[in-house]
Design a protein around this motif. Structure first.
Motif, PDB file in Angstrom:
ATOM      1  N   ARG A  10       0.828  -1.215   0.000  1.00 33.80           N
ATOM      2  CA  ARG A  10       0.000   0.000   0.000  1.00 33.80           C
ATOM      3  C   ARG A  10       0.859   1.260   0.000  1.00 33.80           C
ATOM      4  O   ARG A  10       0.346   2.364   0.184  1.00 33.80           O
ATOM      5  CB  ARG A  10      -0.897   0.006   1.226  1.00 33.80           C
ATOM      6  N   THR A  11       2.165   1.122  -0.127  1.00 31.53           N
ATOM      7  CA  THR A  11       3.029   2.297  -0.036  1.00 31.53           C
ATOM      8  C   THR A  11       2.997   3.095  -1.338  1.00 31.53           C
ATOM      9  O   THR A  11       2.486   2.636  -2.344  1.00 31.53           O
ATOM     10  CB  THR A  11       4.447   1.861   0.398  1.00 31.53           C
ATOM     11  N   ILE A  12       3.585   4.275  -1.293  1.00 30.55           N
ATOM     12  CA  ILE A  12       3.307   5.327  -2.273  1.00 30.55           C
ATOM     13  C   ILE A  12       3.410   4.929  -3.753  1.00 30.55           C
ATOM     14  O   ILE A  12       2.515   5.214  -4.536  1.00 30.55           O
ATOM     15  CB  ILE A  12       4.178   6.578  -1.954  1.00 30.55           C
ATOM     16  N   ASN A  63       3.715  -2.907   3.809  1.00 31.55           N
ATOM     17  CA  ASN A  63       4.429  -1.704   3.390  1.00 31.55           C
ATOM     18  C   ASN A  63       5.457  -2.108   2.351  1.00 31.55           C
ATOM     19  O   ASN A  63       5.718  -3.300   2.157  1.00 31.55           O
ATOM     20  CB  ASN A  63       5.045  -1.010   4.591  1.00 31.55           C
ATOM     21  N   CYS A  64       6.014  -1.088   1.698  1.00 29.13           N
ATOM     22  CA  CYS A  64       6.893  -1.272   0.524  1.00 29.13           C
ATOM     23  C   CYS A  64       7.605  -2.629   0.462  1.00 29.13           C
ATOM     24  O   CYS A  64       8.339  -3.015   1.368  1.00 29.13           O
ATOM     25  CB  CYS A  64       7.926  -0.166   0.484  1.00 29.13           C
ATOM     26  N   LEU A  65       7.401  -3.326  -0.631  1.00 26.90           N
ATOM     27  CA  LEU A  65       7.971  -4.670  -0.818  1.00 26.90           C
ATOM     28  C   LEU A  65       9.246  -4.643  -1.639  1.00 26.90           C
ATOM     29  O   LEU A  65       9.789  -5.688  -1.983  1.00 26.90           O
ATOM     30  CB  LEU A  65       6.936  -5.571  -1.502  1.00 26.90           C
ATOM     31  N   GLY A  66       9.722  -3.446  -1.995  1.00 26.33           N
ATOM     32  CA  GLY A  66      10.950  -3.362  -2.779  1.00 26.33           C
ATOM     33  C   GLY A  66      10.753  -3.737  -4.236  1.00 26.33           C
ATOM     34  O   GLY A  66      11.656  -4.249  -4.898  1.00 26.33           O
ATOM     35  N   MET A  67       9.562  -3.480  -4.750  1.00 26.30           N
ATOM     36  CA  MET A  67       9.248  -3.736  -6.157  1.00 26.30           C
ATOM     37  C   MET A  67       8.586  -2.493  -6.772  1.00 26.30           C
ATOM     38  O   MET A  67       7.737  -2.606  -7.656  1.00 26.30           O
ATOM     39  CB  MET A  67       8.262  -4.910  -6.256  1.00 26.30           C
ATOM     40  N   CYS A  68       9.003  -1.344  -6.260  1.00 24.61           N
ATOM     41  CA  CYS A  68       8.302  -0.096  -6.553  1.00 24.61           C
ATOM     42  C   CYS A  68       8.323   0.275  -8.030  1.00 24.61           C
ATOM     43  O   CYS A  68       7.478   1.038  -8.493  1.00 24.61           O
ATOM     44  CB  CYS A  68       8.926   1.028  -5.744  1.00 24.61           C
ATOM     45  N   ASP A  69       9.316  -0.243  -8.781  1.00 21.40           N
ATOM     46  CA  ASP A  69       9.379   0.068 -10.211  1.00 21.40           C
ATOM     47  C   ASP A  69       8.406  -0.798 -11.001  1.00 21.40           C
ATOM     48  O   ASP A  69       8.252  -0.612 -12.198  1.00 21.40           O
ATOM     49  CB  ASP A  69      10.811  -0.118 -10.731  1.00 21.40           C
ATOM     50  N   PRO A 114      10.665   3.073   1.779  1.00 20.79           N
ATOM     51  CA  PRO A 114       9.794   3.115   0.602  1.00 20.79           C
ATOM     52  C   PRO A 114      10.513   3.666  -0.627  1.00 20.79           C
ATOM     53  O   PRO A 114      11.210   4.678  -0.549  1.00 20.79           O
ATOM     54  CB  PRO A 114       8.664   4.036   1.065  1.00 20.79           C
ATOM     55  N   GLY A 115      10.348   2.984  -1.730  1.00 18.67           N
ATOM     56  CA  GLY A 115      10.960   3.429  -2.974  1.00 18.67           C
ATOM     57  C   GLY A 115      12.367   2.912  -3.192  1.00 18.67           C
ATOM     58  O   GLY A 115      13.013   3.268  -4.166  1.00 18.67           O
ATOM     59  N   THR A 116      12.868   2.056  -2.307  1.00 27.18           N
ATOM     60  CA  THR A 116      14.230   1.529  -2.477  1.00 27.18           C
ATOM     61  C   THR A 116      14.181   0.058  -2.870  1.00 27.18           C
ATOM     62  O   THR A 116      13.488  -0.732  -2.238  1.00 27.18           O
ATOM     63  CB  THR A 116      15.027   1.647  -1.167  1.00 27.18           C
TER      64      THR A 116
HETATM   65  S1  FES Z   1       5.887   1.030  -2.955  1.00 24.26           S
HETATM   66 FE1  FES Z   1       5.023  -0.920  -3.360  1.00 24.26          FE
HETATM   67  S2  FES Z   1       6.778  -2.137  -3.591  1.00 24.26           S
HETATM   68 FE2  FES Z   1       7.639  -0.232  -2.985  1.00 24.26          FE
END
Ligand code: FES
Ligand SMILES: Cc1cc2nc3c(=O)[nH]c(=O)nc-3n(C[C@H](O)[C@H](O)[C@H](O)COP(=O)(O)O)c2cc1C
Ligand code: SF4
Lengths: 170, 400
Positions: free
Chosen positions: A84-86, A123-129, B81-83
C-alpha cells in the motif's frame, strides 16, 4: 488442542531448538519456522519455546506481537500481502485491493472461512518500479492486474487440491 | 516461479561493470589489515544506507575495539519506501556483496558475518544460500580462505519478519538477539558494543559491494568518480511518474534534472528523495545535486507528475510511519499520529494557518527529540510538502 497434537508440537519445537540452538538468539528463527509450518504461533507454542530457551513466556509473546509476519492467531494457508506504499498507491493499488476483496469475499485483515486465504496490507515490498506489487507467502508478484489477481488465486487453489485429503477420515 | 524481473537501466562504472568478483579479495589478502582500512579510507567511500558515515572510519573503529569476537553485519533490510537496489545487488551481484563482507572480516578481525535479510525478500534466501555453498567449495569462505592460514570467515543469513525499524542498526542487532526490534541509545555504537555485546560493523549491501570494488581497482580509481565529498557512484531506485522506472547507477553529484532526463520524468512537479524519511524537492530546486553535501540519499527517487495530489502523498507517508514506529518514545509514537490527523484536517479543508504552524513546530520537535532515526526523520516529508505546496494543500474545497 488434543494431547497428541500438543506432544507433536512439543517434539517439533525441541527439534527446532536442536537445530537453531537454545540461546535467545535462536528465538526468531524458531518462531519463523513455526509460523511457516503452522500459520500461527499459538499460546501453547509460545510457552514451549519459552521453556526451552529459558525465557519468560511474556518475552516470547512480546516478540511475536512486535513483528508483522508473526501471528498469535491462525492465518490462512496463503497469506496475501498487497503493498500500500506510495509507488504502488500511485499505480492504483486500490483497484487491485477491491478486486481481491471481491474475489475472496473478505476484507483486509480477515481470513476466508475455509482457512485458505488471509488478506493483508504490507508496506513497501521493494518492487516499486513494477507495482502494484504483492506477496503470496514467499512469492512476489508484480504489475498486478485484475486478471492476474484471478489467476494467482486460482493457482493457489489448484496447488492445494493436487493432493486431495484422503476421504473417509474424521 | 517468481514473476519479477530485474530492471537495471544504467550500468555505471563501478557496481554494474568493470569489477569482477574475486579481484578485490585477492588483493586484500596480499595486504595487511591496516593497509586494507587505509585503502577504504582513502577512497572516501561513505555508507550507502542513508546516513553516509565514512566506511573506512567505521572499519577502523571496529578493528581497534577490544572484543573476544567481532562481527560483520550486512544490512539487507531495505525497507525504505521506494528503495529496491539492494534486491538487485543480492540477485545479480551477490558475490561482490559477500566478498565485501569477507574483506571487512579480514580488516577488522571478524570470523563471522551475518546478512540480515528482510522477510519480504525471503524468495532470495535459497539462491543466496546456494551462492554461499559454492563460495565455501571454492575456498572463498570457511577456514584458511584462499589458502591463507589463520583467516577464517563464514556468512550466515538471518531473516527479518516485517518491521521497517529493524533496518536501524541497533534495532537490527536487537532483532538478531531475539528481541523486539526497538532501537537502543547510541552511544555505545555497534563498533564497540554490537551483536552479543561485541564489536560489530553494520554496513549496507551496496556499501559492502563498493568496498570490494575499491579493493579491486584502488582508491584513486574510485575517487575519480563523483564529487570531492561524495566519491564514487551510487545506485538509484527510481519509481513513480516516469517513463523508465528501475535501478540506475550514476556518479554521485548528478543533479535531479539530469536524472529526470535519463529516466523520462522531466514533467515532474516534485521528487521525493530518500524515501518516506527523505525530503520532497519541488521543481524549482531540480538543479540541486544528489550528494552528501547537498541532498543526501540512500537512493530512493520517487517522481511525482504534474497531476499528483501532494496531500495524498503526505498522507501515505504518515500512515507508513504511524504503522512502523516502534512506539518506544513519545515524540515519535504520538507525533506521527498527530501529523496524520493534521493531514486529515487539511483534507477536509478545516486546518487553520495557526494549526498548520503548530503541526510544523511539532514536526521540528520530533526531529530533535526522538530516540532514533525513524522519529527524527518521519516528519521530513510532511514538513517539506506543506512548505513547498502550501498553496496546493491549504483552502481545499470542503468535501460534501
Ligand atoms: S511502494 Fe510498493 S513495492 Fe515499494
Ligand atoms: C528507521 C531506519 C531504517 C533503516 N533502514 C536501513 C536499511 O534498510 N538498510 C540500511 O542499509 N540501512 C538502514 N538504516 C541505516 C542503518 O541504521 C545504518 O546506518 C546503516 O546500515 C549503516 O550502513 P552504511 O554505513 O553502510 O550505510 C536505517 C536507519 C533507520 C533510522
Ligand atoms: S523514534 Fe520512533 S522508532 Fe525510534 S525508538 Fe522512538 S518510537 Fe521507536
Amino acid at each position: 488442542m488434543i494431547a497428541t497434537e500438543q506432544q507433536n508440537l512439543t517434539a517439533e519445537i525441541a527439534e527446532l531448538a536442536g537445530r537453531h540452538g537454545r540461546d535467545r538468539g535462536a528465538l526468531m528463527p524458531i518462531l519463523q519456522a513455526l509460523q511457516e509450518r503452522h500459520h500461527q504461533i499459538s499460546e501453547f507454542a509460545m510457552q514451549e519455546v519459552a521453556a526451552l530457551l529459558d525465557v519468560h513466556p511474556v518475552e516470547v509473546y512480546s516478540v511475536v506481537t512486535f513483528y508483522a509476519f508473526l501471528k498469535a492467531g491462525k492465518e490462512g494457508k496463503f497469506v496475501i500481502r498487497l503493498c500500500r506504499t506510495i509507488s504502488c498507491d500511485m499505480r492504483e493499488k486500490d483497484k487491485v485491493a477491491r478486486q481481491m476483496e471481491n474475489e475472496l469475499g473478505i476484507s483486509f485483515g480477515q481470513t476466508t472461512a475455509d482457512g485458505m486465504f488471509t488478506l493483508e496490507w504490507a508496506n513497501c515490498l521493494g518492487m516499486c518500479d513494477q507495482g502494484p506489487a504483492m506477496l503470496v507467502n514467499d512469492q512476489v508478484f508484480t504489475a498486478v492486474t485484475f486478471e492476474k489477481v484471478h489467476d494467482v488465486l486460482e493457482g493457489c487453489r489448484r496447488s492445494f487440491s493436487v493432493h486431495p485429503a484422503p476421504k473417509g477420515g474424521h | 516461479m517468481n514473476s519479477h524481473v530485474i530492471n537495471v537501466k544504467t550500468r555505471g562504472p563501478i557496481l554494474f561493470g568493470g569489477v569482477t568478483a574475486g579481484e578485490g579479495l585477492k588483493k586484500a589478502l596480499a595486504m595487511s589489515r591496516s593497509e586494507i582500512i587505509s585503502e577504504v579510507r582513502a577512497s572516501g567511500l561513505k555508507g550507502r544506507g542513508g546516513a553516509g558515515f565514512p566506511t573506512g572510519v567505521k572499519w577502523n573503529l571496529a578493528a581497534a575495539a577490544l572484543g573476544q569476537r567481532k562481527f560483520v553485519v550486512c544490512n539487507a533490510d531495505e525497507g525504505e519506501p521506494g528503495t529496491f537496489k539492494d534486491r538487485v545487488l543480492l540477485s545479480d551481484y551477490a558475490d561482490l556483496v559477500f566478498e565485501g563482507m569477507t574483506i571487512a572480516g579480514l580488516a577488522i578481525g571478524a570470523r563471522q558475518g551475518i546478512v540480515y535479510l528482510r522477510g519480504e525478500y525471503r524468495y532470495l534466501l535459497a539462491p543466496l544460500e546456494a551462492n554461499l555453498a559454492r563460495r565455501r567449495e571454492e575456498g572463498l569462505l570457511g577456514s584458511a580462505i584462499l589458502g591463507r592460514q589463520g583467516f577464517d570467515f563464514d556468512v550466515e543469513i538471518r531473516l527479518g519478519s516485517g518491521a521497517y525499524v529493524c533496518g536501524e542498526e541497533t534495532a537490527l542487532i536487537e532483532s538478531l538477539e531475539g528481541h523486539r526490534g526497538e532501537p537502543r541509545n547510541r552511544p555505545p555504537f555497534p563498533v564497540d558494543t554490537g551483536y552479543l555485546g561485541q564489536p560489530t560493523i553494520v554496513n549496507n549491501v551496496e556499501t559492502l559491494a563498493l568496498a570490494a570494488s575499491v579493493l579491486a581497482k584502488g582508491a584513486e580509481w574510485f575517487k575519480a568518480i563523483g564529487t570531492d565529498k561524495s566519491t564514487g557512484s551510487k545506485l538509484f531506485s527510481v519509481s513513480g511518474d516516469c517513463q523508465s522506472p528501475g535501478v540506475y547507477e550514476f556518479p554521485m553529484g548528478i543533479t535531479i534534472a539530469q536524472l529526470l532526463k535519463v529516466v523520462g520524468g522531466e514533467e515532474a512537479k516534485a521528487v521525493q528523495v530518500g524515501g518516506a524519511s527523505g525530503h520532497c524537492v519541488p521543481a524549482k530546486q531540480f538543479e540541486r545535486t544528489l550528494a552528501f553535501e547537498d541532498i543526501p540519499t540512500g537512493g530512493s527517487i520517487i517522481v511525482f507528475g504534474p497531476g499528483r495530489d501532494m496531500l495524498k502523498v503526505a498522507r501515505n507517508f504518515m500512515e507508513f510511519f504511524v504503522e512502523e514506529s516502534c512506539g518506544q518514545c513519545t515524540p515519535c509514537r504520538y507525533g506521527n499520529v498527530a501529523l496524520l490527523e493534521g493531514v486529515e484536517m487539511i483534507e477536509k479543508g478545516r486546518c487553520s494557518m495557526t494549526h498548520l504552524n503548530e503541526l510544523k513546530a511539532l514536526g521540528e520537535t520530533m526531529q530533535i527529540s526522538s530516540k532514533c532515526g525513524l522519529g527524527q526523520s518521519s516528519s521530513n516529508a510532511f514538513l517539506s510538502i506543506v512548505t513547498h505546496f502550501e498553496n496546493e494543500i491549504l483552502g481545499r474545497p470542503v468535501p460534501a
